[in-house]
Motif scaffolding. Structure first.
Motif, PDB file in Angstrom:
ATOM      1  N   PHE A   1       2.251   1.839  -5.674  1.00 12.57           N
ATOM      2  CA  PHE A   1       1.356   2.707  -4.914  1.00 12.57           C
ATOM      3  C   PHE A   1       1.430   2.419  -3.417  1.00 12.57           C
ATOM      4  O   PHE A   1       1.673   1.287  -3.017  1.00 12.57           O
ATOM      5  CB  PHE A   1      -0.097   2.514  -5.371  1.00 12.57           C
ATOM      6  CG  PHE A   1      -0.315   2.757  -6.837  1.00 12.57           C
ATOM      7  CD1 PHE A   1      -0.164   4.025  -7.377  1.00 12.57           C
ATOM      8  CD2 PHE A   1      -0.659   1.714  -7.683  1.00 12.57           C
ATOM      9  CE1 PHE A   1      -0.379   4.248  -8.731  1.00 12.57           C
ATOM     10  CE2 PHE A   1      -0.873   1.923  -9.036  1.00 12.57           C
ATOM     11  CZ  PHE A   1      -0.728   3.203  -9.562  1.00 12.57           C
ATOM     12  N   GLU A   2       1.145   3.444  -2.621  1.00 12.20           N
ATOM     13  CA  GLU A   2       1.052   3.263  -1.174  1.00 12.20           C
ATOM     14  C   GLU A   2      -0.350   2.783  -0.791  1.00 12.20           C
ATOM     15  O   GLU A   2      -0.516   2.084   0.198  1.00 12.20           O
ATOM     16  CB  GLU A   2       1.351   4.584  -0.463  1.00 12.20           C
ATOM     17  CG  GLU A   2       2.768   5.052  -0.677  1.00 12.20           C
ATOM     18  CD  GLU A   2       2.950   6.526  -0.390  1.00 12.20           C
ATOM     19  OE1 GLU A   2       2.066   7.171   0.192  1.00 12.20           O
ATOM     20  OE2 GLU A   2       4.015   7.036  -0.767  1.00 12.20           O
ATOM     21  N   VAL A   3      -1.341   3.221  -1.560  1.00 16.83           N
ATOM     22  CA  VAL A   3      -2.738   2.892  -1.303  1.00 16.83           C
ATOM     23  C   VAL A   3      -3.368   2.467  -2.615  1.00 16.83           C
ATOM     24  O   VAL A   3      -3.126   3.096  -3.647  1.00 16.83           O
ATOM     25  CB  VAL A   3      -3.503   4.125  -0.766  1.00 16.83           C
ATOM     26  CG1 VAL A   3      -4.979   3.828  -0.594  1.00 16.83           C
ATOM     27  CG2 VAL A   3      -2.900   4.618   0.525  1.00 16.83           C
ATOM     28  N   THR A   4      -4.171   1.404  -2.590  1.00 16.43           N
ATOM     29  CA  THR A   4      -4.916   1.017  -3.786  1.00 16.43           C
ATOM     30  C   THR A   4      -6.364   0.718  -3.433  1.00 16.43           C
ATOM     31  O   THR A   4      -6.681   0.311  -2.307  1.00 16.43           O
ATOM     32  CB  THR A   4      -4.324  -0.226  -4.493  1.00 16.43           C
ATOM     33  OG1 THR A   4      -4.383  -1.332  -3.610  1.00 16.43           O
ATOM     34  CG2 THR A   4      -2.908   0.021  -4.957  1.00 16.43           C
ATOM     35  N   ILE A   5      -7.213   0.951  -4.412  1.00 15.49           N
ATOM     36  CA  ILE A   5      -8.625   0.599  -4.330  1.00 15.49           C
ATOM     37  C   ILE A   5      -8.923  -0.242  -5.565  1.00 15.49           C
ATOM     38  O   ILE A   5      -8.608   0.163  -6.684  1.00 15.49           O
ATOM     39  CB  ILE A   5      -9.510   1.863  -4.298  1.00 15.49           C
ATOM     40  CG1 ILE A   5      -9.201   2.701  -3.047  1.00 15.49           C
ATOM     41  CG2 ILE A   5     -10.996   1.477  -4.350  1.00 15.49           C
ATOM     42  CD1 ILE A   5      -9.910   4.052  -2.998  1.00 15.49           C
ATOM     43  N   ASP A   6      -9.498  -1.423  -5.346  1.00 16.16           N
ATOM     44  CA  ASP A   6      -9.882  -2.299  -6.455  1.00 16.16           C
ATOM     45  C   ASP A   6     -11.315  -1.984  -6.855  1.00 16.16           C
ATOM     46  O   ASP A   6     -12.182  -1.814  -5.991  1.00 16.16           O
ATOM     47  CB  ASP A   6      -9.772  -3.774  -6.063  1.00 16.16           C
ATOM     48  CG  ASP A   6      -8.331  -4.231  -5.914  1.00 16.16           C
ATOM     49  OD1 ASP A   6      -7.427  -3.535  -6.417  1.00 16.16           O
ATOM     50  OD2 ASP A   6      -8.118  -5.284  -5.291  1.00 16.16           O
ATOM     51  N   ILE A   7     -11.565  -1.935  -8.149  1.00 13.89           N
ATOM     52  CA  ILE A   7     -12.895  -1.645  -8.671  1.00 13.89           C
ATOM     53  C   ILE A   7     -13.289  -2.763  -9.619  1.00 13.89           C
ATOM     54  O   ILE A   7     -12.512  -3.154 -10.493  1.00 13.89           O
ATOM     55  CB  ILE A   7     -12.911  -0.286  -9.401  1.00 13.89           C
ATOM     56  CG1 ILE A   7     -12.452   0.824  -8.442  1.00 13.89           C
ATOM     57  CG2 ILE A   7     -14.299   0.017  -9.965  1.00 13.89           C
ATOM     58  CD1 ILE A   7     -12.129   2.137  -9.098  1.00 13.89           C
ATOM     59  N   SER A   8     -14.498  -3.270  -9.431  1.00 17.11           N
ATOM     60  CA  SER A   8     -15.002  -4.317 -10.310  1.00 17.11           C
ATOM     61  C   SER A   8     -16.418  -3.960 -10.755  1.00 17.11           C
ATOM     62  O   SER A   8     -17.078  -3.119 -10.156  1.00 17.11           O
ATOM     63  CB  SER A   8     -14.984  -5.675  -9.603  1.00 17.11           C
ATOM     64  OG  SER A   8     -15.704  -5.620  -8.397  1.00 17.11           O
ATOM     65  N   SER A   9     -16.839  -4.596 -11.822  1.00 12.58           N
ATOM     66  CA  SER A   9     -18.185  -4.398 -12.349  1.00 12.58           C
ATOM     67  C   SER A   9     -19.098  -5.441 -11.730  1.00 12.58           C
ATOM     68  O   SER A   9     -18.784  -6.625 -11.733  1.00 12.58           O
ATOM     69  CB  SER A   9     -18.181  -4.542 -13.870  1.00 12.58           C
ATOM     70  OG  SER A   9     -19.500  -4.566 -14.358  1.00 12.58           O
ATOM     71  N   LYS A  10     -20.234  -4.992 -11.207  1.00 11.33           N
ATOM     72  CA  LYS A  10     -21.216  -5.926 -10.648  1.00 11.33           C
ATOM     73  C   LYS A  10     -22.025  -6.604 -11.749  1.00 11.33           C
ATOM     74  O   LYS A  10     -22.666  -7.615 -11.507  1.00 11.33           O
ATOM     75  CB  LYS A  10     -22.161  -5.180  -9.713  1.00 11.33           C
ATOM     76  CG  LYS A  10     -21.521  -4.707  -8.434  1.00 11.33           C
ATOM     77  CD  LYS A  10     -22.559  -4.000  -7.588  1.00 11.33           C
ATOM     78  CE  LYS A  10     -22.091  -3.827  -6.176  1.00 11.33           C
ATOM     79  NZ  LYS A  10     -23.176  -3.300  -5.331  1.00 11.33           N
ATOM     80  N   THR A  11     -21.971  -6.055 -12.964  1.00  9.91           N
ATOM     81  CA  THR A  11     -22.776  -6.582 -14.066  1.00  9.91           C
ATOM     82  C   THR A  11     -21.965  -7.398 -15.070  1.00  9.91           C
ATOM     83  O   THR A  11     -22.533  -8.004 -15.968  1.00  9.91           O
ATOM     84  CB  THR A  11     -23.441  -5.427 -14.835  1.00  9.91           C
ATOM     85  OG1 THR A  11     -22.420  -4.622 -15.442  1.00  9.91           O
ATOM     86  CG2 THR A  11     -24.304  -4.571 -13.918  1.00  9.91           C
ATOM     87  N   GLY A  12     -20.619  -7.371 -14.937  1.00  9.36           N
ATOM     88  CA  GLY A  12     -19.772  -8.070 -15.904  1.00  9.36           C
ATOM     89  C   GLY A  12     -19.448  -7.234 -17.127  1.00  9.36           C
ATOM     90  O   GLY A  12     -18.768  -7.695 -18.039  1.00  9.36           O
TER      91      GLY A  12
END
Length: 189
Positions: A53-64
């Motif tokens: 990818f040229e651009v990435t966004i990381d996504i995580s859970s705040k609650t686990g």
């Protein structure tokens, strides 16, 4: 409505949207137009460089929940790769192409290089047909216990993909959350 009243309403809405520890954290890349406004309990931030990818966004859970299967806590990667060859294609032409069995087979084969593909489906987002599938990876720590939920969408600007990984035991409960997350993506078009 007066300007002052409008500003107060906007400020109140912003306070409601961003209150509490489980509030969502949105992120967008202004250069590409890729963005996500995840549901409450998720956080999005600039992603790490990725070869696909040229651009990435990381996504995580705040609650686990859903459970991330890596040591960083990152649950999903949202990525965009421009494709100049798509520039001449209309939305209708892209959707017709995605509906063709031979095109769907190309997507299946692309993901079969990294694992076993199951639950192959089409979905619609922003008026475009996309491909959704589950992958059990071939390699990595305890790959038989990992499941990747992937969603790929082609537009005139390129390919947008959401790749989320969780454990096998939590996949069924995570799927509605992954689909809700996908619904908040803005793919560059």
């Amino acid at each position: 409505m007066t300007m002052t009243r409008s500003l107060r309403l906007s400020a109140a809405l912003a306070a409601i949207l961003f209150a509490g520890g489980a509030a969502a954290q949105s992120y967008g890349d202004s250069a590409s137009g890729l963005s996500v406004s995840p549901p409450a309990g998720f956080k999005a931030e600039a992603g790490k460089p990725h070869p696909q990818f040229e651009v990435t966004i990381d996504i995580s859970s705040k609650t686990g929940t859903p459970k991330a299967v890596n040591s960083t806590g990152q649950l999903c990667t949202l990525g965009f790769k421009s494709a100049t060859q798509n520039g001449q294609l209309s939305r209708e032409a892209i959707n017709e192409q995605m509906a063709k069995p031979e095109w769907q087979q190309l997507y299946r084969e692309m993901f079969e290089t990294i694992g076993t593909v199951s639950d192959f489906k089409l979905f619609e987002h922003q008026g475009f047909a996309g491909v959704e599938l589950i992958v059990t990876p071939k390699t990595g720590p305890s790959p038989q216990n990992v499941r990747m939920f992937t969603s790929t969408l082609e537009t005139a600007k390129g390919r947008t993909a959401l790749i989320c990984a969780t454990d096998q035991a939590g996949l069924a409960a995570a799927l509605p959350q992954f689909k809700a997350l996908r619904a908040t993506i803005h793919a560059p078009e």
